[in-house]
Design a protein around this motif. Structure first.
Motif, short mmCIF file in Angstrom:
data_model
loop_
_atom_site.label_atom_id
_atom_site.label_comp_id
_atom_site.label_asym_id
_atom_site.label_seq_id
_atom_site.Cartn_x
_atom_site.Cartn_y
_atom_site.Cartn_z
N PHE A 96 9.31 16.49 12.77
CA PHE A 96 8.12 16.65 12.99
C PHE A 96 7.91 17.91 13.26
N SER A 97 6.80 18.75 12.92
CA SER A 97 6.50 20.44 13.80
C SER A 97 6.17 20.71 14.46
N LYS A 98 7.18 19.76 15.88
CA LYS A 98 6.30 19.95 17.20
C LYS A 98 8.23 20.34 18.18
N SER A 99 7.89 21.35 18.44
CA SER A 99 8.67 21.31 19.33
C SER A 99 9.26 20.74 20.44
N PRO A 100 10.22 19.62 20.63
CA PRO A 100 10.43 18.31 21.55
C PRO A 100 10.31 19.17 23.25
N ASP A 101 10.13 19.18 24.43
CA ASP A 101 9.89 18.98 25.65
C ASP A 101 10.93 18.20 26.28
N LYS A 102 12.17 18.47 27.63
CA LYS A 102 12.66 17.61 28.16
C LYS A 102 11.88 15.91 28.49
N TYR A 103 10.24 16.51 28.09
CA TYR A 103 10.26 14.48 28.35
C TYR A 103 10.46 13.74 27.97
N HIS A 104 10.40 14.10 26.15
CA HIS A 104 10.71 13.81 24.79
C HIS A 104 12.01 13.23 24.54
N ILE A 105 12.82 14.64 25.11
CA ILE A 105 14.32 14.27 25.20
C ILE A 105 14.56 12.58 25.99
N PHE A 106 14.12 12.82 27.12
CA PHE A 106 14.11 11.44 28.08
C PHE A 106 13.96 10.33 27.16
N PHE A 107 12.52 10.34 26.95
CA PHE A 107 12.27 8.97 26.47
C PHE A 107 12.98 8.64 25.07
N ALA A 108 12.81 10.05 24.41
CA ALA A 108 14.04 9.36 22.96
C ALA A 108 15.60 8.75 23.00
N ARG A 109 16.20 9.38 24.06
CA ARG A 109 17.42 8.62 24.98
C ARG A 109 17.28 7.66 24.99
N PHE A 110 16.14 6.85 25.85
CA PHE A 110 16.17 5.59 26.32
C PHE A 110 15.55 5.22 24.84
N ILE A 111 15.30 5.54 24.02
CA ILE A 111 14.57 4.33 23.42
C ILE A 111 15.98 3.99 22.20
N GLY A 112 16.48 5.53 21.96
CA GLY A 112 17.93 5.37 20.78
C GLY A 112 18.83 4.31 21.14
N PHE A 113 19.20 3.89 22.56
CA PHE A 113 19.77 3.11 23.81
C PHE A 113 19.34 1.98 22.97
N LEU A 114 18.62 1.31 23.19
CA LEU A 114 17.77 0.30 22.89
C LEU A 114 17.74 -0.43 21.43
N MET A 115 17.48 1.73 21.03
CA MET A 115 17.79 0.59 19.18
C MET A 115 19.10 0.12 19.20
N CYS A 116 19.81 0.96 19.93
CA CYS A 116 21.86 0.57 19.48
C CYS A 116 22.01 -0.52 20.03
N LEU A 117 20.81 -0.90 21.49
CA LEU A 117 21.47 -2.94 21.92
C LEU A 117 20.92 -3.32 21.01
N LEU A 118 20.15 -3.23 20.65
CA LEU A 118 19.35 -4.59 19.02
C LEU A 118 19.63 -4.58 18.03
N SER A 119 20.62 -3.31 17.79
CA SER A 119 21.12 -3.18 16.25
C SER A 119 22.40 -4.30 16.27
N HIS A 120 23.13 -4.20 17.93
CA HIS A 120 24.83 -5.13 17.99
C HIS A 120 24.09 -5.83 17.89
N MET A 121 23.13 -6.90 18.72
CA MET A 121 22.44 -7.46 18.68
C MET A 121 22.75 -8.52 17.71
#
Length: 219
Positions: free
Chosen positions: A135-160
C-alpha cells in the motif's frame, strides 16, 4: 267628523318649493339589479387542443440512474480474487467441479499452508515492510500492532492445517478460512483502498486466491 285635508295648491305663476318627504304620488326608488360578472375561469377563452402546452419532461433522479462503471486494473484483479473466493466457498460446501487440472505435487492444503505461513510470518516479523510493499500508506504503531496480532493467528492456523488438527474437516476449514480472506483481503483492498497493483506489490494476492479456489474446487 272627519275633516278632509286639502293640499295647498299654489296659484298659477307662483313658483313651487320642493317638498321634503315622499308623497303617495311620488314613485318609489327601486334598486338597479346587480350586474353579473362571470368568474375569471369562465371568462377566459378555452385553448384549442392544438395549442395546448406540452407536458414538462421529468428528469430521472441521480439516485435512480445507473452508475457508469469503468474497468480498472484494481477492478479486474478484485474480480479475480472474488472468483477465487466463490470457488473456495463452493468447495467448502462439499461440491467439486468435474474438471481435471494438472497440479502435480501441489495440493490445496499444502498451498494454503505455504501462502498462509508466508503472509502470516511477514505480518508477524516485518509488518512495516509488508504494508509498505502492498500500500501507498505509511503504517503507524496501531497498524503495526494489528498486523503482528493477525500474523500470529495466520501462522497458528497454517500450523493447524499442516498437522490436520481438525481431522477430516481440515479441508473444509481451510476452504472457509481462505474464502473469507479472499473477500475481506485482496478483493476489498482492490475496490475500496489504493493498493500497489504491481507484481512486487499487492497483485500476487489476487492470483493466490484464484489458484487456491481452483485447487479446492477441483480436487
Amino acid at each position: 267628523n272627519h275633516q278632509q285635508i286639502r293640499c295647498f295648491e299654489p296659484p298659477p305663476g307662483m313658483p313651487t318649493s320642493p317638498v321634503s318627504g315622499r308623497t303617495r304620488s311620488s314613485p318609489r326608488r327601486t334598486k338597479s339589479p346587480a350586474k353579473f360578472s362571470p368568474p375569471a375561469a369562465a371568462s377566459e377563452p378555452k385553448q384549442s387542443p392544438s395549442k395546448a402546452k406540452p407536458a414538462p419532461k421529468v428528469k430521472a433522479s441521480p439516485a435512480l440512474a445507473l452508475p457508469k462503471i469503468k474497468p480498472t486494473k484494481s477492478g479486474v484483479l478484485s474480480g479475480i480474487s472474488a472468483l477465487g473466493g466463490l470457488l473456495l466457498a463452493y468447495a467448502a460446501m462439499g461440491s467439486r467441479l468435474q474438471i481435471e487440472v494438472p497440479t502435480g505435487p501441489v495440493t490445496f492444503l499444502n498451498f494454503a499452508v505455504a501462502t498462509g505461513a508466508a503472509y502470516g510470518g511477514g505480518f508477524l516479523l516485518v509488518p512495516k515492510f509488508l504494508i509498505d510493499i502492498n500500500f501507498s500508506k505509511s503504517p503507524d504503531k496501531y497498524h503495526i500492532f494489528f498486523a503482528r496480532f493477525i500474523g500470529f493467528l495466520m501462522c497458528l492456523l497454517s500450523h493447524m492445517i499442516h498437522t490436520k488438527a481438525l481431522g477430516a474437516d481440515t479441508s473444509k476449514f481451510a476452504a472457509i478460512m481462505m474464502s473469507g480472506c479472499a473477500f475481506l483481503g485482496p478483493t476489498y483492498a482492490g475496490l475500496k483502498l489504493n493498493p500497489k497493483q504491481t507484481p512486487a506489490g499487492h497483485m500476487p494476492a489476487h492470483v493466490i486466491m484464484l489458484v487456491a479456489g481452483i485447487l479446492a474446487a477441483t480436487e
